[in-house]
Design a protein around this motif. Structure first.
Motif, mmCIF file in Angstrom:
data_model
loop_
_atom_site.group_PDB
_atom_site.id
_atom_site.type_symbol
_atom_site.label_atom_id
_atom_site.label_comp_id
_atom_site.label_asym_id
_atom_site.label_seq_id
_atom_site.Cartn_x
_atom_site.Cartn_y
_atom_site.Cartn_z
ATOM 1 N N LEU A 156 28.995 26.827 41.052
ATOM 2 C CA LEU A 156 29.853 27.962 41.403
ATOM 3 C C LEU A 156 31.302 27.511 41.360
ATOM 4 N N HIS A 157 32.064 28.158 40.492
ATOM 5 C CA HIS A 157 33.498 27.864 40.373
ATOM 6 C C HIS A 157 34.272 29.011 41.012
ATOM 7 N N LEU A 158 34.903 28.722 42.138
ATOM 8 C CA LEU A 158 35.742 29.695 42.822
ATOM 9 C C LEU A 158 37.191 29.446 42.430
ATOM 10 N N THR A 159 37.841 30.452 41.882
ATOM 11 C CA THR A 159 39.234 30.302 41.494
ATOM 12 C C THR A 159 40.046 31.474 42.004
ATOM 13 N N GLY A 160 41.287 31.212 42.282
ATOM 14 C CA GLY A 160 42.168 32.284 42.681
ATOM 15 C C GLY A 160 42.580 33.138 41.494
ATOM 16 N N GLU A 161 43.292 34.197 41.773
ATOM 17 C CA GLU A 161 43.937 35.031 40.758
ATOM 18 C C GLU A 161 45.253 35.511 41.350
ATOM 19 N N VAL A 162 46.117 36.010 40.476
ATOM 20 C CA VAL A 162 47.383 36.545 40.972
ATOM 21 C C VAL A 162 47.091 37.747 41.862
ATOM 22 N N ALA A 163 48.050 38.156 42.653
ATOM 23 C CA ALA A 163 47.855 39.301 43.536
ATOM 24 C C ALA A 163 47.454 40.526 42.722
ATOM 25 N N SER A 164 46.544 41.296 43.261
ATOM 26 C CA SER A 164 45.913 42.390 42.515
ATOM 27 C C SER A 164 46.894 43.371 41.873
ATOM 28 N N MET A 180 33.147 36.387 36.751
ATOM 29 C CA MET A 180 33.198 37.605 37.542
ATOM 30 C C MET A 180 34.522 37.669 38.284
ATOM 31 N N ARG A 181 34.920 38.883 38.649
ATOM 32 C CA ARG A 181 36.124 39.062 39.461
ATOM 33 C C ARG A 181 35.778 39.938 40.654
ATOM 34 N N LEU A 182 36.223 39.549 41.826
ATOM 35 C CA LEU A 182 36.077 40.413 42.987
ATOM 36 C C LEU A 182 37.079 41.557 42.858
ATOM 37 N N ARG A 183 36.582 42.782 42.826
ATOM 38 C CA ARG A 183 37.436 43.941 42.620
ATOM 39 C C ARG A 183 37.582 44.806 43.869
ATOM 40 N N VAL A 184 36.608 44.691 44.791
ATOM 41 C CA VAL A 184 36.661 45.443 46.045
ATOM 42 C C VAL A 184 36.466 44.444 47.177
ATOM 43 N N PRO A 188 18.557 30.791 32.329
ATOM 44 C CA PRO A 188 19.061 29.428 32.180
ATOM 45 C C PRO A 188 20.226 29.171 33.127
ATOM 46 N N THR A 189 20.088 28.159 33.980
ATOM 47 C CA THR A 189 21.116 27.854 34.956
ATOM 48 C C THR A 189 22.413 27.446 34.269
ATOM 49 N N GLY A 190 23.507 27.591 34.988
ATOM 50 C CA GLY A 190 24.797 27.235 34.419
ATOM 51 C C GLY A 190 25.929 27.566 35.360
ATOM 52 N N PRO A 191 27.164 27.222 34.971
ATOM 53 C CA PRO A 191 28.318 27.471 35.835
ATOM 54 C C PRO A 191 28.723 28.945 35.813
ATOM 55 N N VAL A 192 28.991 29.501 36.981
ATOM 56 C CA VAL A 192 29.482 30.869 37.108
ATOM 57 C C VAL A 192 30.846 30.821 37.788
ATOM 58 N N THR A 193 31.820 31.457 37.160
ATOM 59 C CA THR A 193 33.160 31.518 37.721
ATOM 60 C C THR A 193 33.353 32.836 38.460
ATOM 61 N N LEU A 194 33.879 32.757 39.665
ATOM 62 C CA LEU A 194 34.257 33.936 40.433
ATOM 63 C C LEU A 194 35.723 33.825 40.786
ATOM 64 N N GLU A 195 36.519 34.759 40.268
ATOM 65 C CA GLU A 195 37.947 34.741 40.588
ATOM 66 C C GLU A 195 38.248 35.809 41.634
#
Length: 573
Positions: free
Chosen positions: A113-121, A149-153, A172-179
């Motif tokens: 699980l890759h958790l990354t920030g994003e600029v302000a919405s 994926m992006r958190l939108r709500v 198949p397992t693998g890395p998932v990015t959530l920004e």
């Protein structure tokens, strides 16, 4: 500074405990998933998540020196444990720095699980120059991850994090990015509970059918071959694989990722030699192939020139793996442990007879392959034997892309247990050091040994400071030939000349000692034998620099992977 001091909570919390935020929801889901360790670099675009981890208190934070290294550490941790790896990066450049390492995790099928920030919405996609802004970060992450994926709500934070974790851990397992946009991370939301309801069936074993025709093919087979891949290790199916091999008297080829799926001192284990002439001949004479969790990578099959039997039973957890590289007579999709367990039970009822003459032939091929390759090593045969003799059977061997790792570290150095062999599936150099750090953090009571070359090692050399700060007893065996040895040999083989492969290296001993490592440079095989024994006994991080000019050349120069030179020679299209 020790990690315990680093993790001390402040005297007063800035955030009121009643103010439950998206960051708190993220951490709550990590804890729910059993996460106890996370890797990364703190940034203005992930600070709320870091602070929530501090306040929750149960997750150990490992501070890397770069995002690339942080992803590799989470990767190594996951491979050594089978658990979810977690990495936290910043936005834009920070996320981009981790892209290459995410590709490695994707290539190896690592649940991460890759958790990354994003600029302000409000500023997403505007191009207005918000700090750390990237033109299209989500697409960049989609290209190097299993899914992005992006958190939108904000109120959906818990559900989205849980979905991302499940996607990472689903075959198949693998890395998932959530920004997560930075303004969402500190948004106050309700502390909702989240539960899953699973439908229970009368039969707890979902495998209810194994093709009888396939069973019949196995029963009548007299020259079976099993090709075992990383799917065996992911499914914890090594016991069932070994039982099947013993029952059938089958030869067992392993992919690079499948090393350790069967003990490599097993007399029927051919090992990671699929592209070698003796193995090709064995396959040509085989009357049945059972492949389990194998990708059949190009560099392991001479770009699919290795021929397999027409009767081929392919077992994989991924629907898209069936017939992707080799046609399967029978494709069976599901959990390898359950499938192989059922197969062993069914074959036991049939009283399958091993062909002992064939088993003897398999053993002879196994020995011939090893004898032939050993003869090419020159003095490095002794170095390999010193390593295997000194290191415990459960040592985790991590291999960066270097000549010695390619030639014998991935083939002749015997691996006896699952999750004790880690390599660069994607072929990128320099990822070995941080991957080994992640593996050692996962297994502090065991030895972790990194094989690396001087050229690749410098890519992430700063992570030595992370190893020292974490007080890890890892061992680095650095093969110093003052250049990119793999490419040097491939160029020489392809063109008869070399370019851009000679490097000026630092004094690795002084550099290592300055970062808290014990270090020594050796110039003979006898010296190496003495130093590897000392390193195994040490509780400090250790580097042994092998001066390859002093030790001497291999008996036969490494020319690159099978068929590699053919790709570079001038030819008509």
């Amino acid at each position: 500074m020790t990690q315990s001091k680093q993790m001390e909570a402040p005297a007063t919390n800035v955030v009121n405990a009643a103010e439950y935020t998206v960051a708190d929801a993220v951490v709550k889901e990590l804890v729910h998933a059993g996460v106890t360790t996370a890797f990364g670099i703190v940034s203005i675009h992930n600070m709320p998540i870091y602070d929530a981890i501090l306040r929750e208190g149960s997750i150990h934070l490992v501070c890397s020196r770069g995002e690339s290294g942080a992803v590799n550490m989470a990767d190594g941790y996951a491979r050594a444990t089978g658990k979810l790896g977690v990495v936290i990066t910043s936005t834009g450049t920070g996320a981009g720095n981790g892209a290459g390492s995410l590709i490695e995790a994707w290539a190896a099928g690592v649940p991460l699980l890759h958790l990354t920030g994003e600029v302000a919405s409000p500023y997403l996609g505007t191009g207005r120059g918000y700090i750390h802004e990237c033109k299209d970060q989500l697409s960049m992450m989609e290209g190097c991850s299993k899914k992005a994926m992006r958190l939108r709500v904000p109120n959906q934070a818990a559900a989205v994090v849980r979905q991302a974790i499940q996607d990472a851990e689903t075959a198949p397992t693998g890395p998932v990015t959530l920004e997560i946009p930075i303004d969402y991370q500190s948004a106050i939301i309700p502390n909702h509970s989240l539960a899953e309801m699973k439908v229970l069936t009368p039969d707890n074993n979902p495998i209810t059918y194994f093709p009888e025709e396939a069973i019949s093919k196995i029963v009548v087979s007299r020259r079976p071959v099993i090709w075992a891949g990383g799917g065996i290790i992911s499914a914890n199916a090594s016991k069932e694989l070994t039982e099947l091999a013993n029952l059938l008297g089958a030869a067992v080829i392993t992919s690079q990722s499948g090393k350790g799926s069967i003990p490599e001192d097993h007399p029927q284990c051919i090992g990671h030699f699929a592209s070698y002439a003796q193995t090709k001949e064995l396959l040509e004479k085989a009357d049945l192939l059972i492949s389990v969790g194998v990708r059949f990578r190009g560099n392991e099959t001479s770009n699919w020139k290795v021929q397999v039997p027409s009767e081929h039973i392919s077992i994989d957890a991924d629907w898209q793996a069936i017939n992707r590289n080799y046609e399967a007579t029978y494709g069976i999709v599901g959990d390898a442990k359950l499938i192989l367990g059922q197969l062993v039970n069914k074959l036991s009822e049939k009283q399958v007879k091993r062909d002992e003459a064939y088993v003897s032939e398999v053993r002879a091929v196994r020995e011939e392959l090893r004898t032939h390759l050993r003869a090419t090593l020159g003095p490095y045969e002794q170095i390999m034997d010193h390593m295997r003799s000194a290191l415990p059977r459960d040592t985790i061997l991590v291999r960066d892309v270097t000549v010695q790792a390619n030639v014998w570290g991935s083939r002749l150095f015997e691996i006896y247990q699952p999750r004790t062999s880690i390599h660069a599936s994607g072929g990128g150099i320099g990822q070995g050091l941080p991957t080994a750090i992640g593996a050692q953090i996962a297994a502090k009571d065991r030895k972790v040994v990194l094989m690396a070359g001087d050229g690749g090692f410098m890519v992430n050399v700063g992570e030595m400071a992370t190893a020292a700060q974490e007080e890890l007893p890892m061992i680095i065996v650095l093969f110093d030939d003052r250049g990119y040895g793999v490419l040097r040999n491939i160029q020489q083989n392809a063109y008869g000349r070399q370019v851009a492969v000679d490097l000026l290296s630092p004094d690795f001993v002084q550099m290592s000692q300055s970062m808290g490592f014990e270090a020594v440079r050796i110039g003979s095989t006898d010296e190496f034998g003495e130093e590897i024994v000392k390193a195994v006994k040490s509780i400090k991080p250790t580097m042994i620099v092998v001066d390859m000019d002093a030790v001497g050349p291999m008996a036969k120069p490494f020319g690159g992977p099978p068929g590699a030179a053919d790709s570079f020679k001038p030819r008509k299209l």
